[in-house]
Design an enzyme around this catalytic site. Structure first.
Site: not given
Ligand code: PNS
Length: 159
Positions: A18, A42, A91, A129
């Site tokens: 990151h 979550k 990745r 992570s």
């Molecule tokens: O590090 P991650 O867990 O891959 O990040 C995922 C993240 C936080 C970017 C994604 O889950 C997100 O944008 N969550 C906010 C809720 C949302 O907008 N959901 C619809 C996405 S299609």
């Protein structure tokens, strides 16, 4: 108009992968908002506050980096911030499907928002992570994969 991007993620915890993406965005945007997701559905090891504080500490001397947490939809958060660009790191091939789905959904929700993808540095291509938490919990060596600060915080959680 300053060029601003949001780099969203769980960052539970932040890894060198990151950090590498954040550093690389610094030359591309005037400001990058590292947006720590705080989804109440979550389960995270670190609270949103702890995740934000860790990242702030790591970037305390860097200009152009802001760190905060967000709840709810990413596109809504971006709209509130007046930001059109989202950064995501890619990745392995396995990330593609998930990222593609998110991008299509985000653009359906708000077509003004564009996501820009940066390929991971090969040093971090196998890093996540989740795997870091497991390695540190089981006493493995995460040298070069997470900052010392993150290692300390993980050890505090696991002892
Ligand atoms: O590090 P991650 O867990 O891959 O990040 C995922 C993240 C936080 C970017 C994604 O889950 C997100 O944008 N969550 C906010 C809720 C949302 O907008 N959901 C619809 C996405 S299609």
């Amino acid at each position: 108009m300053p060029k601003i991007a949001i780099y969203p993620g769980s960052f539970d915890p932040i890894t060198n992968g990151h950090l590498d993406i954040i550093k690389r965005t610094q030359g591309l945007f005037d400001k990058v908002i590292v947006a720590v997701n705080n989804n109440p559905l979550k389960t995270f090891l670190f609270t949103a506050g702890e995740r934000v504080e860790m990242i702030k500490e790591l970037f305390s001397v860097s200009k152009g980096i802001e760190v905060e947490s967000f709840q709810g939809l990413l596109v809504q958060y971006a709209k509130e911030k007046g930001v059109r660009f989202v950064i995501r790191g890619l990745r392995a091939l396995s990330d593609f499907e998930y990222e593609f789905q998110m991008d299509l959904m985000n653009r359906k929700l708000n077509p003004d928002i564009q996501t820009i993808y940066l390929m991971t540095d090969q040093r971090y291509s196998y890093l996540s992570s989740g795997i870091i938490k497991e390695i540190v919990k089981l006493g493995g060596n995460a040298e070069g994969l997470i900052p010392d600060l993150v290692k300390e915080k993980l050890l505090e959680k696991f002892t």
